[in-house]
Write a protein that holds these residues in place. Structure first.
Motif, PDB file in Angstrom:
ATOM      1  N   ILE A 187       6.449   7.209   7.989  1.00  0.00           N
ATOM      2  CA  ILE A 187       7.114   6.437   6.939  1.00  0.00           C
ATOM      3  C   ILE A 187       8.627   6.510   7.103  1.00  0.00           C
ATOM      4  CG2 ILE A 187       7.634   6.439   4.456  1.00  0.00           C
ATOM      5  CD1 ILE A 187       4.606   7.084   4.032  1.00  0.00           C
ATOM      6  N   HIS A 188       9.146   7.689   7.448  1.00  0.00           N
ATOM      7  CA  HIS A 188      10.596   7.808   7.665  1.00  0.00           C
ATOM      8  C   HIS A 188      11.051   6.893   8.803  1.00  0.00           C
ATOM      9  CE1 HIS A 188      11.585  10.840   4.745  1.00  0.00           C
ATOM     10  NE2 HIS A 188      10.673  11.677   5.205  1.00  0.00           N
ATOM     11  N   ALA A 189      10.214   6.743   9.825  1.00  0.00           N
ATOM     12  CA  ALA A 189      10.564   5.885  10.962  1.00  0.00           C
ATOM     13  C   ALA A 189      10.389   4.405  10.623  1.00  0.00           C
ATOM     14  CB  ALA A 189       9.713   6.250  12.183  1.00  0.00           C
ATOM     15  N   ASP A 190       9.386   4.067   9.824  1.00  0.00           N
ATOM     16  CA  ASP A 190       9.102   2.679   9.449  1.00  0.00           C
ATOM     17  C   ASP A 190       8.405   2.688   8.096  1.00  0.00           C
ATOM     18  OD1 ASP A 190       8.371   0.035   9.112  1.00  0.00           O
ATOM     19  OD2 ASP A 190       7.203  -0.094  10.959  1.00  0.00           O
ATOM     20  N   PRO A 191       9.096   2.350   7.026  1.00  0.00           N
ATOM     21  CA  PRO A 191       8.510   2.433   5.682  1.00  0.00           C
ATOM     22  C   PRO A 191       7.501   1.338   5.340  1.00  0.00           C
ATOM     23  CG  PRO A 191      10.748   1.615   5.534  1.00  0.00           C
ATOM     24  CD  PRO A 191      10.513   1.986   6.979  1.00  0.00           C
ATOM     25  N   ARG A 192       7.336   0.337   6.204  1.00  0.00           N
ATOM     26  CA  ARG A 192       6.339  -0.705   5.938  1.00  0.00           C
ATOM     27  C   ARG A 192       4.944  -0.114   6.146  1.00  0.00           C
ATOM     28  NH1 ARG A 192       7.305  -4.209   2.756  1.00  0.00           N
ATOM     29  NH2 ARG A 192       5.708  -5.505   3.652  1.00  0.00           N
ATOM     30  N   VAL A 193       4.097  -0.233   5.139  1.00  0.00           N
ATOM     31  CA  VAL A 193       2.759   0.354   5.173  1.00  0.00           C
ATOM     32  C   VAL A 193       1.755  -0.658   4.628  1.00  0.00           C
ATOM     33  CG1 VAL A 193       3.639   2.713   4.868  1.00  0.00           C
ATOM     34  CG2 VAL A 193       2.934   1.390   2.862  1.00  0.00           C
ATOM     35  N   ARG A 194       0.484  -0.297   4.773  1.00  0.00           N
ATOM     36  CA  ARG A 194      -0.597  -0.993   4.087  1.00  0.00           C
ATOM     37  C   ARG A 194      -1.403   0.058   3.346  1.00  0.00           C
ATOM     38  NH1 ARG A 194      -4.257  -5.102   6.882  1.00  0.00           N
ATOM     39  NH2 ARG A 194      -5.053  -3.264   7.933  1.00  0.00           N
ATOM     40  N   VAL A 195      -1.961  -0.348   2.206  1.00  0.00           N
ATOM     41  CA  VAL A 195      -2.798   0.541   1.400  1.00  0.00           C
ATOM     42  C   VAL A 195      -4.105  -0.191   1.131  1.00  0.00           C
ATOM     43  CG1 VAL A 195      -3.005   1.854  -0.747  1.00  0.00           C
ATOM     44  CG2 VAL A 195      -0.754   1.527   0.280  1.00  0.00           C
ATOM     45  N   ARG A 196      -5.239   0.481   1.413  1.00  0.00           N
ATOM     46  CA  ARG A 196      -6.542  -0.097   1.091  1.00  0.00           C
ATOM     47  C   ARG A 196      -6.998   0.469  -0.240  1.00  0.00           C
ATOM     48  NH1 ARG A 196     -12.031   1.083   4.278  1.00  0.00           N
ATOM     49  NH2 ARG A 196     -11.969   2.837   2.840  1.00  0.00           N
ATOM     50  N   LEU A 197      -7.112  -0.426  -1.215  1.00  0.00           N
ATOM     51  CA  LEU A 197      -7.547  -0.071  -2.565  1.00  0.00           C
ATOM     52  C   LEU A 197      -8.773  -0.895  -2.910  1.00  0.00           C
ATOM     53  CD1 LEU A 197      -4.030  -0.309  -4.228  1.00  0.00           C
ATOM     54  CD2 LEU A 197      -5.276   1.797  -3.766  1.00  0.00           C
ATOM     55  N   ARG A 198      -9.869  -0.224  -3.221  1.00  0.00           N
ATOM     56  CA  ARG A 198     -11.114  -0.913  -3.592  1.00  0.00           C
ATOM     57  C   ARG A 198     -11.507  -1.971  -2.568  1.00  0.00           C
ATOM     58  NH1 ARG A 198      -9.512  -1.014  -9.846  1.00  0.00           N
ATOM     59  NH2 ARG A 198     -10.130   1.124 -10.256  1.00  0.00           N
ATOM     60  N   GLY A 199     -11.352  -1.621  -1.289  1.00  0.00           N
ATOM     61  CA  GLY A 199     -11.787  -2.502  -0.211  1.00  0.00           C
ATOM     62  C   GLY A 199     -10.812  -3.592   0.175  1.00  0.00           C
ATOM     63  N   ARG A 200      -9.670  -3.684  -0.497  1.00  0.00           N
ATOM     64  CA  ARG A 200      -8.683  -4.717  -0.189  1.00  0.00           C
ATOM     65  C   ARG A 200      -7.398  -4.079   0.322  1.00  0.00           C
ATOM     66  NH1 ARG A 200      -9.436  -8.788  -5.291  1.00  0.00           N
ATOM     67  NH2 ARG A 200     -11.399  -9.663  -4.551  1.00  0.00           N
ATOM     68  N   TRP A 201      -6.801  -4.728   1.301  1.00  0.00           N
ATOM     69  CA  TRP A 201      -5.551  -4.238   1.891  1.00  0.00           C
ATOM     70  C   TRP A 201      -4.345  -4.891   1.225  1.00  0.00           C
ATOM     71  CZ3 TRP A 201      -5.098  -0.169   4.971  1.00  0.00           C
ATOM     72  CH2 TRP A 201      -6.220   0.261   5.662  1.00  0.00           C
ATOM     73  N   TYR A 202      -3.341  -4.074   0.937  1.00  0.00           N
ATOM     74  CA  TYR A 202      -2.084  -4.526   0.359  1.00  0.00           C
ATOM     75  C   TYR A 202      -0.952  -4.037   1.247  1.00  0.00           C
ATOM     76  CZ  TYR A 202      -4.876  -5.281  -3.823  1.00  0.00           C
ATOM     77  OH  TYR A 202      -5.842  -5.707  -4.701  1.00  0.00           O
ATOM     78  N   THR A 203       0.026  -4.887   1.489  1.00  0.00           N
ATOM     79  CA  THR A 203       1.214  -4.459   2.218  1.00  0.00           C
ATOM     80  C   THR A 203       2.210  -3.899   1.216  1.00  0.00           C
ATOM     81  OG1 THR A 203       2.206  -6.652   2.064  1.00  0.00           O
ATOM     82  CG2 THR A 203       0.926  -6.159   4.062  1.00  0.00           C
ATOM     83  N   GLY A 204       3.102  -3.076   1.701  1.00  0.00           N
ATOM     84  CA  GLY A 204       4.111  -2.522   0.816  1.00  0.00           C
ATOM     85  C   GLY A 204       5.146  -1.723   1.580  1.00  0.00           C
TER      86      GLY A 204
END
Length: 138
Positions: free
Chosen positions: A76-93
């Motif tokens: 995250i320190h190198a690249d803060p762009r992430v994805r989070v899988r919540l209830r089977g769905r992916w979200y970028t953030g």
């Protein structure tokens, strides 16, 4: 609580070895498990880590049990762009480690079971906030 190389050091090595070899490979495959996907800072490849946390509106909160020593926090320190899988769905953030946040207090607002484990095995608690964009559809 920073790690001084004392008793927290053996605990960090033991917990990370157990997670890396047994816990994470199993839990990553569970359909309801929340996953945090970072980009590997050396390889550029996607790295998926099972995490516990809670979504509050357009934010997702979690507490990293090993703080800046956790590989996903280093990513995250190198690249803060992430994805989070919540209830089977992916979200970028965009992930933001928050060392000034009271991680122990934050754990009280997150799911009980995960919070209890993080408190029990954590060596350097660190709050992370992910500001969520739209669902990616993946």
């Amino acid at each position: 609580m920073p790690n001084d190389g004392g008793s927290g050091s053996w605990r960090f090595r033991a917990v990370t070895a157990l997670q890396r070899r047994i816990v994470n490979p199993v839990t990553r495959r569970l359909p309801g498990q929340i996953l945090l996907e970072t980009t590997g800072r050396r390889t550029g490849l996607p790295r998926r880590t099972p995490v516990g946390g809670r979504r509050e509106g357009r934010r997702f909160w979690l507490v990293a049990e090993h703080g800046n020593r956790a590989q996903y926090i280093r990513n995250i320190h190198a690249d803060p762009r992430v994805r989070v899988r919540l209830r089977g769905r992916w979200y970028t953030g965009t992930a933001q480690p928050l060392p000034e946040d009271d991680a122990r207090a934050r754990l009280r607002s997150l799911p009980f079971l995960n919070s209890a484990v993080v408190r029990a095995v954590g060596t350097e608690l660190l709050t992370v906030r992910v500001d969520l964009d739209d669902e990616t559809g993946s």
